[in-house]
Design an enzyme around this catalytic site. Structure first.
Site, short mmCIF file in Angstrom:
data_model
loop_
_atom_site.label_atom_id
_atom_site.label_comp_id
_atom_site.label_asym_id
_atom_site.label_seq_id
_atom_site.Cartn_x
_atom_site.Cartn_y
_atom_site.Cartn_z
N GLN A 175 0.81 -1.23 0.00
CA GLN A 175 0.00 0.00 0.00
C GLN A 175 0.84 1.27 0.00
OE1 GLN A 175 -2.53 -1.60 3.43
NE2 GLN A 175 -3.95 -0.24 2.40
N CYS A 228 -10.54 0.09 4.24
CA CYS A 228 -9.14 -0.04 3.83
C CYS A 228 -8.59 1.36 3.59
CB CYS A 228 -9.07 -0.86 2.54
SG CYS A 228 -7.41 -1.05 1.89
N HIS A 261 -6.98 -9.66 5.59
CA HIS A 261 -7.09 -8.49 4.70
C HIS A 261 -5.70 -8.00 4.28
CE1 HIS A 261 -9.01 -4.36 3.83
NE2 HIS A 261 -7.71 -4.15 3.72
N GLU A 262 -4.78 -7.91 5.23
CA GLU A 262 -3.44 -7.38 4.92
C GLU A 262 -2.63 -8.38 4.09
OE1 GLU A 262 -3.23 -4.35 5.31
OE2 GLU A 262 -4.86 -4.16 6.76
NI NI Z 1 -6.46 -2.63 3.10
#
Ligand code: NI
Length: 164
Positions: free
Chosen positions: A51, A91, A133-134
């Site tokens: 990210q 997110c 999720h990560e």
């Molecule tokens: Ni996320």
């Protein structure tokens, strides 16, 4: 430490696949510290290196209410999972969007810390959701991928509008 810029969906760099980490050096410690600082500054409960445009298998997580339970996982792998839970997810790469996603209820994660030491963790509830999720991010996956194409399109439009 430094604040890093979080990529926003549908940025194609969120689709990169992170590589395994084999050097446990100062550079890695700095990356982990930057990730924690960025995650807290944005009021997130998890962040994956992808990210912030670092193609490395490292995630930071803190599901506590007072930012007191920071966990860093290097090369995390889910080795066991069971049950099902539906959770409203958000997110940092998809700001202000929340949607229900079905995940495993309980997971066992194998990972290394930033020194390279191996550990195993059992997680359930929100922590299990957050870790799943990560780890998805490390494999180029965003939670909106679990939604219907129509819903994803709507979110994509919203995000593109937001940028300009
Ligand atoms: Ni996320």
């Amino acid at each position: 430490m430094a604040l890093r810029t979080v990529l926003v969906f549908p940025d194609s760099r969120l689709r990169n696949i992170a590589k395994r980490i084999s050097h446990f050096d100062d550079e890695l410690s700095t990356l982990a510290a930057d990730m924690a600082e960025t995650m807290y500054a944005e009021n997130g409960i998890g962040l994956a290196a992808i990210q912030i445009n670092e193609q490395k298998r490292i995630i930071t997580v803190d599901v506590s209410e007072d930012q007191s339970a920071l966990m860093t996982f290097v090369n995390p792998e889910i080795i066991n999972s069971s049950g099902k839970q539906i959770c409203q997810e958000g997110c940092l790469s998809v700001p202000e969007i929340y949607a229900e996603v079905t995940r495993a209820e309980k997971i066992t994660v194998e990972a290394q810390n930033i020194k390279g030491e191996k550990f195993t963790l059992e997680a359930d509830d929100l922590l299990a959701v957050c870790i799943q999720h990560e780890i998805d991010h490390l494999d180029g996956k965003v939670f909106v991928d679990y939604l219907s194409p129509a819903k994803r399109q709507r979110i994509q439009k919203k995000m593109l509008k937001r940028k300009t």
